[in-house]
Design a protein around this motif. Structure first.
Motif, PDB file in Angstrom:
ATOM      1  N   THR A 172       0.808  -1.219   0.000  1.00 30.35           N
ATOM      2  CA  THR A 172       0.000   0.000   0.000  1.00 30.35           C
ATOM      3  C   THR A 172       0.844   1.272   0.000  1.00 30.35           C
ATOM      4  N   ARG A 173       2.115   1.181   0.381  1.00 28.61           N
ATOM      5  CA  ARG A 173       2.944   2.386   0.481  1.00 28.61           C
ATOM      6  C   ARG A 173       3.985   2.503  -0.624  1.00 28.61           C
ATOM      7  N   GLN A 174       4.436   1.383  -1.187  1.00 30.36           N
ATOM      8  CA  GLN A 174       5.525   1.418  -2.155  1.00 30.36           C
ATOM      9  C   GLN A 174       5.078   1.106  -3.580  1.00 30.36           C
ATOM     10  N   SER A 175       4.059   0.286  -3.721  1.00 28.09           N
ATOM     11  CA  SER A 175       3.659  -0.180  -5.045  1.00 28.09           C
ATOM     12  C   SER A 175       2.851   0.869  -5.796  1.00 28.09           C
ATOM     13  N   TRP A 176       2.958   0.854  -7.138  1.00 29.49           N
ATOM     14  CA  TRP A 176       2.135   1.717  -7.979  1.00 29.49           C
ATOM     15  C   TRP A 176       0.848   1.007  -8.392  1.00 29.49           C
ATOM     16  N   ALA A 177       0.708  -0.262  -8.070  1.00 27.39           N
ATOM     17  CA  ALA A 177      -0.408  -1.065  -8.554  1.00 27.39           C
ATOM     18  C   ALA A 177      -1.617  -0.965  -7.626  1.00 27.39           C
ATOM     19  N   VAL A 178      -2.752  -1.428  -8.142  1.00 28.64           N
ATOM     20  CA  VAL A 178      -3.968  -1.590  -7.345  1.00 28.64           C
ATOM     21  C   VAL A 178      -3.926  -3.005  -6.766  1.00 28.64           C
ATOM     22  N   HIS A 179      -4.129  -3.126  -5.445  1.00 25.55           N
ATOM     23  CA  HIS A 179      -4.018  -4.417  -4.779  1.00 25.55           C
ATOM     24  C   HIS A 179      -5.386  -4.903  -4.304  1.00 25.55           C
ATOM     25  N   VAL A 180      -5.666  -6.157  -4.601  1.00 23.87           N
ATOM     26  CA  VAL A 180      -6.940  -6.780  -4.262  1.00 23.87           C
ATOM     27  C   VAL A 180      -6.660  -8.061  -3.473  1.00 23.87           C
ATOM     28  N   VAL A 240     -10.818  -4.385  -2.207  1.00 17.35           N
ATOM     29  CA  VAL A 240      -9.782  -3.584  -2.860  1.00 17.35           C
ATOM     30  C   VAL A 240      -9.102  -2.765  -1.771  1.00 17.35           C
ATOM     31  N   LEU A 241      -7.798  -2.927  -1.617  1.00 23.10           N
ATOM     32  CA  LEU A 241      -7.082  -2.275  -0.519  1.00 23.10           C
ATOM     33  C   LEU A 241      -7.027  -0.766  -0.707  1.00 23.10           C
ATOM     34  N   PRO A 242      -7.116  -0.013   0.382  1.00 22.56           N
ATOM     35  CA  PRO A 242      -7.069   1.456   0.288  1.00 22.56           C
ATOM     36  C   PRO A 242      -5.668   1.932  -0.071  1.00 22.56           C
ATOM     37  N   PRO A 243      -5.567   3.073  -0.754  1.00 23.38           N
ATOM     38  CA  PRO A 243      -4.245   3.606  -1.101  1.00 23.38           C
ATOM     39  C   PRO A 243      -3.630   4.352   0.062  1.00 23.38           C
ATOM     40  N   ALA A 244      -2.322   4.552  -0.021  1.00 25.73           N
ATOM     41  CA  ALA A 244      -1.619   5.369   0.970  1.00 25.73           C
ATOM     42  C   ALA A 244      -0.618   6.260   0.234  1.00 25.73           C
ATOM     43  N   PRO A 245      -0.735   7.584   0.337  1.00 31.00           N
ATOM     44  CA  PRO A 245      -1.768   8.327   1.063  1.00 31.00           C
ATOM     45  C   PRO A 245      -3.104   8.329   0.314  1.00 31.00           C
ATOM     46  N   ARG A 246      -4.167   8.628   1.032  1.00 35.52           N
ATOM     47  CA  ARG A 246      -5.505   8.643   0.445  1.00 35.52           C
ATOM     48  C   ARG A 246      -5.827  10.040  -0.079  1.00 35.52           C
ATOM     49  N   LEU A 247      -6.190  10.098  -1.363  1.00 30.08           N
ATOM     50  CA  LEU A 247      -6.545  11.366  -1.983  1.00 30.08           C
ATOM     51  C   LEU A 247      -8.053  11.526  -2.139  1.00 30.08           C
ATOM     52  N   PHE A 248      -8.795  10.536  -1.696  1.00 28.85           N
ATOM     53  CA  PHE A 248     -10.252  10.610  -1.791  1.00 28.85           C
ATOM     54  C   PHE A 248     -10.835   9.874  -0.591  1.00 28.85           C
ATOM     55  N   GLU A 249     -12.114  10.029  -0.387  1.00 28.92           N
ATOM     56  CA  GLU A 249     -12.790   9.373   0.723  1.00 28.92           C
ATOM     57  C   GLU A 249     -13.005   7.903   0.372  1.00 28.92           C
ATOM     58  N   TYR A 250     -12.182   7.061   0.952  1.00 27.12           N
ATOM     59  CA  TYR A 250     -12.254   5.630   0.662  1.00 27.12           C
ATOM     60  C   TYR A 250     -13.396   5.010   1.461  1.00 27.12           C
ATOM     61  N   LEU A 280     -10.420   6.313 -10.057  1.00 28.23           N
ATOM     62  CA  LEU A 280     -10.364   7.418  -9.103  1.00 28.23           C
ATOM     63  C   LEU A 280      -8.998   8.107  -9.160  1.00 28.23           C
ATOM     64  N   PRO A 281      -8.906   9.361  -8.707  1.00 29.80           N
ATOM     65  CA  PRO A 281      -7.599  10.045  -8.680  1.00 29.80           C
ATOM     66  C   PRO A 281      -6.600   9.273  -7.834  1.00 29.80           C
ATOM     67  N   GLN A 282      -5.438   9.003  -8.429  1.00 31.21           N
ATOM     68  CA  GLN A 282      -4.412   8.231  -7.745  1.00 31.21           C
ATOM     69  C   GLN A 282      -3.214   9.114  -7.425  1.00 31.21           C
ATOM     70  N   HIS A 283      -2.591   8.837  -6.285  1.00 30.18           N
ATOM     71  CA  HIS A 283      -1.404   9.591  -5.876  1.00 30.18           C
ATOM     72  C   HIS A 283      -0.275   9.386  -6.878  1.00 30.18           C
ATOM     73  N   LEU A 284       0.447  10.453  -7.197  1.00 30.46           N
ATOM     74  CA  LEU A 284       1.583  10.399  -8.115  1.00 30.46           C
ATOM     75  C   LEU A 284       2.873  10.457  -7.315  1.00 30.46           C
ATOM     76  N   PRO A 285       3.533   9.309  -7.094  1.00 29.09           N
ATOM     77  CA  PRO A 285       4.793   9.318  -6.342  1.00 29.09           C
ATOM     78  C   PRO A 285       5.869  10.115  -7.072  1.00 29.09           C
ATOM     79  N   ALA A 286       6.903  10.509  -6.333  1.00 34.83           N
ATOM     80  CA  ALA A 286       7.964  11.339  -6.915  1.00 34.83           C
ATOM     81  C   ALA A 286       8.675  10.619  -8.051  1.00 34.83           C
ATOM     82  N   ASP A 287       8.968   9.317  -7.886  1.00 28.99           N
ATOM     83  CA  ASP A 287       9.672   8.607  -8.958  1.00 28.99           C
ATOM     84  C   ASP A 287       8.770   8.390 -10.163  1.00 28.99           C
TER      85      ASP A 287
END
Length: 396
Positions: A172-180, A240-250, A280-287
């Motif tokens: 949830t913190r390192q991956s760019w993928a959606v995890h289920v 579907v696992l929540p993203p981190a950080p959350r940019l929307f109301e999960y 949904l809007p997804q967080h854009l990591p620096a890399d």
């Protein structure tokens, strides 16, 4: 591509981003073979295979900044261009990187893939991953950056609760993928072991990681997930696992599916939730933002029209530079002539020429300071006859 649509917080809706690890011996060879085959079949328009140093030094279509350089750990840079529905052009760039550490055996070669279309991305378009990588189970390009996790397959959760906690945090913190996460109500047969992600639209298949909890892991998986992520998993269901950080109301309840039948049939409800989450809007990591910048500002595979536009832009740029250099040379020549005249006056001990009228604009030339300095070494000005100072004093 729209260069102005970059967001510092969310992934642009025109972009497709992915990364992973290739555990095979020759990843770049696999990419070249796939690109050659797709170009021969006219699936893609063209591609380039670039050395990272060459890619960093060459002249590009767009202005470059430091994030357009792939860095010293880059191995190769591949670019490809193709068209999708209604003639929409897609540009994509894949970069392979040396592993950060050689301590872990089988760490593999990392890769980052950024693609962007001329309009909002559609899930039904071809996956950029299978443009560069062969869509074959025999080529191990689909390993996630999180250890022991793969795309295109069902990954069973670890038995140990501490390992499970570490896995969930990393996913949830390192991956760019959606995890289920899916709980198997009973041990599935061959059809049930088929990953659910295989039913997803092409562009979404390689952005989703599927985890499976075995029948006896229902309690521990639910407990650890509630403690770490604030969301549980029902028996025989999925979440579907929540993203981190959350940019929307999960909404955990909304993205939880109470029943998933693993019998080889299409789980329509779960697939709908995954597609809704991915939209949904997804967080854009620096890399990831750097990869998108490299694609936009480090692009080399130009069309004939782009090459013509680029050549015209370069001609205009060089013309402006030449004009500025010519104006600068004229200023320095005038300053040099003034300095030589001042030096000649100083050596003769003559009177200096009257200074030109002051202007509102200061002379930016460095020779102005030199001219002022030389004037200090001139001798005293001779007195003209008949002046007051030339009369003898009274009383002599």
């Amino acid at each position: 591509m729209d260069k102005n649509s970059t967001s510092s917080t969310t992934v642009p809706d025109t972009a497709w981003l992915g990364r992973g690890r290739h555990l095979g011996p020759e990843p770049e060879r696999d990419v070249r073979r796939n690109l050659l085959a797709l170009k021969a079949a006219r699936v893609i328009d063209d591609f380039l295979d670039l050395d990272p140093v060459e890619a960093a030094r060459s002249t590009d279509l767009y202005p470059r900044d430091e994030t357009a350089d792939p860095g010293p750990s880059a191995r190769r840079v591949f670019e490809a261009r193709w068209s999708v529905a209604d003639g929409v052009t897609v540009r994509a760039q894949l970069t392979t990187f040396e592993p950060e550490s050689r301590r872990a055996k089988g760490e593999g070669v990392g890769w980052v893939l950024a693609a962007e279309a001329e309009r909002a991305w559609e899930a039904g378009w071809p996956s950029p991953a299978t443009v560069f990588w062969p869509d074959s189970d025999q080529v191990p390009w689909d390993h996630e950056t999180v250890p022991d996790v793969r795309l295109r397959t069902a990954n069973h959760l670890p038995k140990d609760d501490d390992d499970l906690r570490r896995l969930l945090r990393a996913c949830t913190r390192q991956s760019w993928a959606v995890h289920v996460v899916i709980h198997e109500a009973m041990t599935p047969d061959v059809l049930g072991r088929r990953p659910v992600s295989a039913f997803l639209p092409p562009s979404l298949r390689h952005r989703v990681v599927e985890h499976r909890a075995t029948p006896d892991q229902a309690l521990i998986a639910d407990f650890v997930m509630k403690r770490e992520l604030g969301v549980g998993i029902p028996r025989g269901g999925a979440v579907v696992l929540p993203p981190a950080p959350r940019l929307f109301e999960y909404d955990a309840e909304h993205f939880t599916v109470p029943n998933v039948f693993l019998d080889g049939t299409e789980p329509t409800t779960l697939l709908a939730r995954i597609q809704e989450f991915a939209a949904l809007p997804q967080h854009l990591p620096a890399d990831a933002e750097q990869a998108l910048t490299r694609l936009r500002q480090g692009w080399h595979l130009l069309t004939p029209d782009e090459e013509l536009a680029h050549a015209r832009a370069m001609v205009t740029q060089y013309a402006k530079a030449l004009e500025a250099m010519t104006a600068s040379c004229d200023l320095y020549r005038e300053a040099a002539e003034s300095a030589l005249e001042a030096l000649a006056d100083a050596s003769r001990g003559g009177a200096p020429r009257p200074a030109p009228p002051a202007t509102s604009k200061e002379d930016p030339s460095p020779w102005k300071a030199l001219t002022k300095s030389l004037s200090r070494f001139r001798g005293p000005t001779p007195q003209e006859p008949g002046s007051e100072t030339s009369q003898p004093p009274h009383g002599t």
